[in-house]
Design an enzyme around this catalytic site. Structure first.
Site, PDB file in Angstrom:
ATOM      1  N   ILE A  63       0.963  10.004  -9.349  1.00 22.44           N
ATOM      2  CA  ILE A  63       1.489   9.033 -10.329  1.00 22.44           C
ATOM      3  C   ILE A  63       0.435   8.619 -11.364  1.00 22.44           C
ATOM      4  O   ILE A  63       0.772   7.979 -12.349  1.00 22.44           O
ATOM      5  CB  ILE A  63       2.133   7.800  -9.663  1.00 22.44           C
ATOM      6  CG1 ILE A  63       1.106   6.861  -9.027  1.00 22.44           C
ATOM      7  CG2 ILE A  63       3.177   8.203  -8.636  1.00 22.44           C
ATOM      8  CD1 ILE A  63       1.679   5.486  -8.675  1.00 22.44           C
ATOM      9  N   LYS A  95     -10.602  -1.838   0.152  1.00 24.66           N
ATOM     10  CA  LYS A  95     -10.852  -2.600   1.372  1.00 24.66           C
ATOM     11  C   LYS A  95     -11.565  -3.914   1.007  1.00 24.66           C
ATOM     12  O   LYS A  95     -12.270  -3.994   0.010  1.00 24.66           O
ATOM     13  CB  LYS A  95     -11.741  -1.806   2.333  1.00 24.66           C
ATOM     14  CG  LYS A  95     -11.118  -0.485   2.788  1.00 24.66           C
ATOM     15  CD  LYS A  95     -10.010  -0.716   3.804  1.00 24.66           C
ATOM     16  CE  LYS A  95      -9.448   0.597   4.327  1.00 24.66           C
ATOM     17  NZ  LYS A  95      -8.002   0.660   4.337  1.00 24.66           N
ATOM     18  N   VAL A  96     -11.398  -4.904   1.859  1.00 19.85           N
ATOM     19  CA  VAL A  96     -11.986  -6.234   1.614  1.00 19.85           C
ATOM     20  C   VAL A  96     -13.497  -6.143   1.399  1.00 19.85           C
ATOM     21  O   VAL A  96     -14.057  -6.823   0.546  1.00 19.85           O
ATOM     22  CB  VAL A  96     -11.682  -7.180   2.803  1.00 19.85           C
ATOM     23  CG1 VAL A  96     -12.336  -8.536   2.580  1.00 19.85           C
ATOM     24  CG2 VAL A  96     -10.180  -7.341   2.976  1.00 19.85           C
ATOM     25  N   TYR A 193      -5.475  -6.367  -6.425  1.00 14.21           N
ATOM     26  CA  TYR A 193      -4.250  -5.878  -5.780  1.00 14.21           C
ATOM     27  C   TYR A 193      -3.096  -6.839  -6.056  1.00 14.21           C
ATOM     28  O   TYR A 193      -1.992  -6.429  -6.420  1.00 14.21           O
ATOM     29  CB  TYR A 193      -4.477  -5.737  -4.272  1.00 14.21           C
ATOM     30  CG  TYR A 193      -3.298  -5.156  -3.536  1.00 14.21           C
ATOM     31  CD1 TYR A 193      -3.008  -3.790  -3.610  1.00 14.21           C
ATOM     32  CD2 TYR A 193      -2.473  -5.970  -2.759  1.00 14.21           C
ATOM     33  CE1 TYR A 193      -1.920  -3.255  -2.930  1.00 14.21           C
ATOM     34  CE2 TYR A 193      -1.381  -5.436  -2.082  1.00 14.21           C
ATOM     35  CZ  TYR A 193      -1.113  -4.083  -2.162  1.00 14.21           C
ATOM     36  OH  TYR A 193      -0.032  -3.558  -1.496  1.00 14.21           O
ATOM     37  N   THR A 232      -1.157   0.259   8.505  1.00 13.47           N
ATOM     38  CA  THR A 232      -1.371   1.492   7.754  1.00 13.47           C
ATOM     39  C   THR A 232      -2.866   1.599   7.483  1.00 13.47           C
ATOM     40  O   THR A 232      -3.628   0.681   7.767  1.00 13.47           O
ATOM     41  CB  THR A 232      -0.636   1.454   6.401  1.00 13.47           C
ATOM     42  OG1 THR A 232      -1.147   0.337   5.646  1.00 13.47           O
ATOM     43  CG2 THR A 232       0.862   1.295   6.573  1.00 13.47           C
TER      44      THR A 232
END
Length: 276
Positions: A63, A95-96, A193, A232
């Protein structure tokens, strides 16, 4: 040209996407396409489902790549004369503890989650057949990120008249503001995000409005949804839902019966319309 109904799920070689394909293979009366960037991983996922006795098909789709989106568009147009179900599931999250600068995270995250999803919609929504179903996978994080925005931004994102151009401008501005390190001063929350998923939810509201204006007689239903906190690669092993449970709401929206006229243009979680 095939008269068989066709469903496409983006980013579906693993996680929630794969679970959506699995469920559609069991419940959707037509061809179901598993798509992802890497053909090797896609074929492996198809083989996995075939071992379960299911019959998904594969088509490459990145995409982030307009040519890849258009290749899928042309294929669907030629083979099926359109599209019946589109689930925009593809997305990324840092990731954090990722050490990439916030501005880099913002640019990369919005490129895929918002701009990539928008490009897929721009190319594929015109192919939607009457009674088609479109599901844009967003996140509850879009709601919390919205609450973290300034009042002025909240007003814009909740507006029933915001245009796609205005939304694109705002998403672009967020990325630019992070590069100048002024995003918080400009009223943005500290989550790339979250902002990307605000974009997906608001885009869905705009698209539904346009379908009402331009194609009301076609009974196409388009919604954004939150699959929940799902185990996930993205959310990690501590999440509360299995991928199958995460797929429930997207699949419910993808298979809304032809007689249904709602939900449409809504943000749906656990099969329930949530306030935006």
């Amino acid at each position: 040209m095939s008269s068989v109904p066709v469903a496409v799920v983006t980013g579906s070689n693993k996680g929630i996407g794969l679970a959506i394909v699995r469920a559609l293979c069991k419940q959707f009366p037509g061809d179901v396409y598993l798509t992802c960037r890497d053909p090797g991983r896609g074929q492996a996922a198809v083989a996995q489902l075939q071992q379960e006795g299911l019959r998904p098909l594969f088509h490459q789709l990145d995409i982030d790549d307009l040519q890849s989106i258009r290749a899928l568009r042309d294929f669907l147009k030629e083979k099926y004369g359109g599209l019946n179900v589109l689930v925009n599931n593809a997305g990324i999250a840092f990731k954090v503890h990722d050490t990439a600068p916030f501005a880099v995270q913002a640019e990369v995250t919005l490129k895929t989650n918002f701009f990539g999803t928008r490009n897929v919609c721009t190319e594929l929504l015109p192919l939607m057949k009457p009674y088609g179903r479109v599901v844009n996978v967003s996140s509850m994080v879009s709601s919390s990120a919205l609450r973290g925005c300034s009042q002025e931004l909240q007003q814009k994102f909740r507006s029933d008249t915001i245009t796609e151009e205005e939304l694109v401008h705002l998403m672009t501005k967020f990325v630019e503001d992070t590069k100048k390190n002024i995003h918080e001063k400009e009223g943005w929350p500290n989550t790339a995000y979250g902002v990307s998923k605000i974009g997906v939810t608001v885009l869905s509201r705009i698209q539904a409005r346009l379908l009402n204006e331009q194609r009301r007689g076609d009974h196409i239903l388009l919604n954004a949804c939150c699959p929940g906190w799902v185990r996930t690669d993205m959310a990690g092993p501590k999440a509360t839902k299995s991928p199958e449970e995460g797929a429930e709401t997207p699949v419910y929206l993808a298979l809304l019966p032809s007689g249904a006229d709602a939900p449409h243009g809504q943000f749906v979680s656990d099969k329930t319309v949530r306030p935006w």
